[in-house]
Each structure stands twice: as C-alpha cells, then as structure tokens.
Design an enzyme around this catalytic site. Structure first.
Site, PDB file in Angstrom:
ATOM      1  N   LEU A 155      -1.649  61.457  66.421  1.00 43.25           N
ATOM      2  CA  LEU A 155      -1.781  62.532  65.429  1.00 43.25           C
ATOM      3  C   LEU A 155      -1.917  62.013  64.009  1.00 43.25           C
ATOM      4  O   LEU A 155      -2.318  62.756  63.107  1.00 43.25           O
ATOM      5  CB  LEU A 155      -0.573  63.482  65.493  1.00 43.25           C
ATOM      6  CG  LEU A 155      -0.727  64.695  66.416  1.00 43.25           C
ATOM      7  CD1 LEU A 155      -0.636  64.281  67.872  1.00 43.25           C
ATOM      8  CD2 LEU A 155       0.322  65.742  66.107  1.00 43.25           C
ATOM      9  N   GLY A 178      35.254  52.685  69.799  1.00 40.94           N
ATOM     10  CA  GLY A 178      35.107  51.228  69.827  1.00 40.94           C
ATOM     11  C   GLY A 178      34.604  50.685  71.153  1.00 40.94           C
ATOM     12  O   GLY A 178      34.673  49.471  71.389  1.00 40.94           O
ATOM     13  N   ALA A 179      34.140  51.528  72.037  1.00 38.06           N
ATOM     14  CA  ALA A 179      33.679  51.048  73.354  1.00 38.06           C
ATOM     15  C   ALA A 179      32.539  51.916  73.856  1.00 38.06           C
ATOM     16  O   ALA A 179      32.754  53.053  74.280  1.00 38.06           O
ATOM     17  CB  ALA A 179      34.831  51.063  74.361  1.00 38.06           C
ATOM     18  N   GLU A 215      23.436  56.360  78.628  1.00 41.06           N
ATOM     19  CA  GLU A 215      23.427  55.715  79.961  1.00 41.06           C
ATOM     20  C   GLU A 215      22.939  54.272  79.906  1.00 41.06           C
ATOM     21  O   GLU A 215      22.180  53.821  80.769  1.00 41.06           O
ATOM     22  CB  GLU A 215      22.540  56.500  80.933  1.00 41.06           C
ATOM     23  CG  GLU A 215      23.137  57.797  81.376  1.00 41.06           C
ATOM     24  CD  GLU A 215      23.843  57.701  82.725  1.00 41.06           C
ATOM     25  OE1 GLU A 215      24.709  58.535  82.961  1.00 41.06           O
ATOM     26  OE2 GLU A 215      23.552  56.794  83.502  1.00 41.06           O
TER      27      GLU A 215
END
Ligand SMILES: Cc1cc2nc3c(=O)[nH]c(=O)nc-3n(C[C@H](O)[C@H](O)[C@H](O)COP(=O)(O)OP(=O)(O)OC[C@H]3O[C@@H](n4cnc5c(N)ncnc54)[C@H](O)[C@@H]3O)c2cc1C
Length: 390
Positions: free
Chosen positions: A346, A136-137, A371
């Site tokens: 491509l 939850g964090a 991060e």
C-alpha cells in the site's frame, strides 16, 4: 504424511464462522480498535455465539471415546478462519482458552467435571484463563516467583501475574506457582483459582497496541487461599514430577493454533492489499513499480500457503500425540512475519491511521510475542537441529 481432509461437520462450522465473521467479528474488532476498548463480556454477540456453540478455537478436546483425535487440526482450521475476520475477537470469544489444555491434560476426573460444568451452560457465556507470565518471568517460565505454600486443607498463593488474556472475565484461572524457587521447573504447580477467591486482587487492564477486542490483565495474589482440591492433577501428578511438562504439553497443543491465527491475519492483509492494488495500480502494465507490487502479492500468497501447511503439520502430529515441538516452533516463527508485506504494497496509504492493514500490522506484532517469542522459537529450532538439549 498429513491428513488434509475437512469433514462435513467442520465445513459447516467454517460456514458459520464466515457468516459470524462478516457480520460480527470484523465489525466488532474494528470498532474496539477505534474506541481503544475491549468488547465487554455482556455484549449480546458473545451470548449469540455461545448459544451456537462457537467459542475460542484452541484445538483442545477431551480424548474421544473412540476414533482418532482431530481436535488440533480442527483448531487450526477454525483459528485461521476466525482470525481472518478478527484475531482480537477470536480470543475475546467465550470458552476455555489457554485454560483448557492444562485442565484437560492434567486435571483429575473430579476437577474436569467441576470446572467444565459451567461451560456446558449455553445460556450464559463463560471464560477461563491461563496465568504463567509474571513481571519478571516471561520467556523463562522456570523463573516464576509466585509461591504456593500448603496450609492445612488449602494452598496459599503469593505473587503477581501479568498480561493474562481474559482473566478479568474468567470463571477460573489456571495459575502457575512454585513450591520451591530453587527447584526451577520441578517446583511448579498449577492451581485453579476461582473468581471471587479472597486474595485474588488488583485486577487491572493493560493497554495494548493491537488486539484491542480482548482484554489482557494483570493481578496480584495476596495470601490467596485455594482449596487443596484445586491443585490441578492432585499431589500424585507432581510426585511423578510432571508439573512443568503439563505446561509445556499445553504449549505444544496450542502453539499450532496460535500460529494459524497469524496465518489468518496475513490472509486478511493479503486480501486488503490485493484489493487496494487492483483499485489503485495499473497492475496489467509493464511498469517496474507495478511489477514489484505483483511480485509482492505473489510472495505473500506463497508464504500464506507455506505457513498454513506448517500449522497443519504441527497440529496433525499433536492429534497423533507425537512430539511436535520443532514443527510447532517452525509454524509459529514463520507465520507471524507475513503481514508486513501488505503494508509495503500500500505504500504510504498502508500506514495511515484508518488503513485496515495498519490495524492488522499492530495486531500481528503480538503474535510474535505470545506463546513464545519469535527469537525463542528460532532458538528452540536451532538447538534441536544441532542436537542440543532444550
Ligand atoms: C497479547 C498477549 C497475550 C498474552 N496472553 C498471556 C496469557 O494468557 N497467559 C500468560 O501467562 N501470558 C500471556 N502473555 C505473556 C507472554 O507469554 C509473554 O509476553 C512472553 O512469554 C514473553 O515474555 P516477556 O514479555 O516477559 O518477554 P521476555 O521473556 O522478557 O523477552 C524480552 C525479549 O528478550 C528476548 N529473549 C528472552 N529470552 C531470550 C533468550 N534466552 N535468548 C534470546 N532472546 C531472548 C525475547 O525474544 C524478547 O524479544 C501474553 C502476551 C501478549 C503480548
């Protein structure tokens, strides 16, 4: 001003990485991706690399006894090169990883000695890990719910951590917990939880869409008793209310290297799409479609150069120990968004399951999450630009 010089020692290290990259990192990364399984810790390549002194490139070093710090810049250069060969493998490499910055930045001399000692053993590879994220964090790290309660000469931890890189194979994990959920960041404490500590339980592997070569795991802390001596930095550190700053400081030391990893992935994607275009398109002809392909290649090349310079600037400031939050966020926000162009070049061949750029596209997606997500980086930049607090 940025010092862009690469000294002879770093050049030699880059040569080693290129050799290892060609022979091991890329083939092992592709094999792990195809098998959908991380490379096991007892793979002989890790022992070989570890003996050569090559591990995770996260730009952390103990403060040198004399002379300028260069660790962050060395970190971004090596991180880009290793991720060019394979980003999943570069994180699978042994080393302190994200566990390094908090130990080196906050640890007492006794803690550094104790927890770095195994990493000086070059016979057997070692890993460390960093556990902040919880179910939850994630972005809102202030919301972590794992509790730490003092009980005599120990701390008792209870909670759950998720998506923690290399935690399954780590000698120790820096676990962030709170002594007071209502205090937000001021309540945070970091503990070194060693492998085998009773209560460090339910270690389980999370399946990812990319970066398969290294494992991400989740675990539970159930009445996990950690010796008081493992409180990172000791009580005094937190009395000075530096708990949360310790985590944030480590983010800013490592974010430029994480951004450089995305630059490395983009470089690999650029090479693959350029080679494909040369082989399959008449690039020298004035055909609009091929002109567009040439333009896309040029756009990618420009972005890679710009992304690299942003990483170098953020790392240079980190080495000078100057604030680099906005620069690190710019590098991170920019670098993760370049690889998609290669898939476009491509065309349909770019999304077939065995296309190398398809793997890179899945790999780079995680770089926009780990991060600090892209959105969060953009919020950080925007708030700083208009003078709002974080
Ligand atoms: C490959 C990989 C490796 C990882 N390794 C580690 C590790 O070693 N250690 C560790 O502790 N964690 C690790 N993580 C976890 C990572 O740090 C979190 O996934 C990240 O912080 C995002 O948190 P979340 O996934 O809970 O997403 P959330 O924070 O729930 O975000 C969900 C979405 O909402 C957006 N969002 C969130 N807040 C805001 C806001 N205020 N405004 C606008 N948009 C917002 C986000 O940008 C995102 O798009 C890893 C994750 C991945 C994918």
């Amino acid at each position: 001003m940025i010092d862009l010089s690469i000294d002879r020692d770093l050049e030699a290290r880059l040569d080693q990485v290129r050799r290892l990259g060609r022979e091991h990192l890329r083939p092992l990364g592709i094999e792990a991706d195809r098998r959908r399984e991380p490379v096991p810790p007892d793979h002989r390549f890790f022992a070989l690399a570890w003996r050569m002194g090559i591990g995770q490139p996260l730009g952390v070093e103990e403060r040198p006894a004399s002379g300028p710090r260069t660790g962050a810049r060395r970190g971004v250069v090596l991180a880009e090169e290793m991720s060019y060969w394979d980003r999943g493998m570069s994180v699978a490499m042994p080393g302190l990883g994200l566990g390094g910055p908090p130990l080196l930045g906050m640890g007492t001399p006794e803690q550094k000695e104790r927890f770095l000692a195994p990493f000086r053993d070059r016979e057997r590879p070692h890993w460390a890990a960093f556990a902040m994220t919880e179910p939850g964090a994630g972005s809102d790290v202030a919301a972590i719910q794992t509790t730490a309660v003092r009980a005599g000469d120990a701390w008792v931890l209870n909670g759950a951590k998720t998506f923690i890189s290399n935690s399954m194979r780590a000698d120790w994990i820096v676990v962030w917990a709170t002594v007071d959920r209502s205090a937000g960041r001021a309540g945070h404490r970091a503990f070194v939880v060693e492998r085998g500590t009773p209560g460090l339980e339910d270690m389980r592997y999370e399946h990812k869409m990319g970066l398969i070569a290294y494992e991400s795991s989740s675990f539970t802390l159930r009445d996990c008793r950690v010796p008081a001596a493992n409180l990172l930095g000791g009580e005094r550190h937190y009395a000075e209310r530096a708990g949360f700053k310790g985590a944030m400081k480590s983010f800013n030391a490592t974010r430029p290297a994480i951004a450089a990893m995305a630059v490395g992935i983009a470089r690999a994607a650029y090479d693959a799409s350029r080679d494909f275009a040369r082989a399959h398109y008449a690039l020298d002809r004035a055909i609009p479609r091929y002109q567009r392909v040439r333009e896309k290649l040029a756009r990618m090349a420009r972005k890679i150069e710009a992304g690299r310079l942003l990483c170098w600037r953020a790392a240079y400031l980190a080495d000078l120990e100057q604030p680099n939050e906005i620069e690190a966020s710019m590098a991170k926000a920019f670098a993760a968004g370049m690889t998609g162009l290669a898939v476009e070049i491509l065309g349909d061949a770019g999304v077939t399951a065995d296309a190398y750029v398809e793997k890179l596209y899945r790999d780079v997606k995680a770089m926009d999450i780990v991060e600090g997500t892209g959105q969060i980086q953009r919020i950080v930049i925007a708030r700083r630009l208009v003078g709002l607090p974080r």
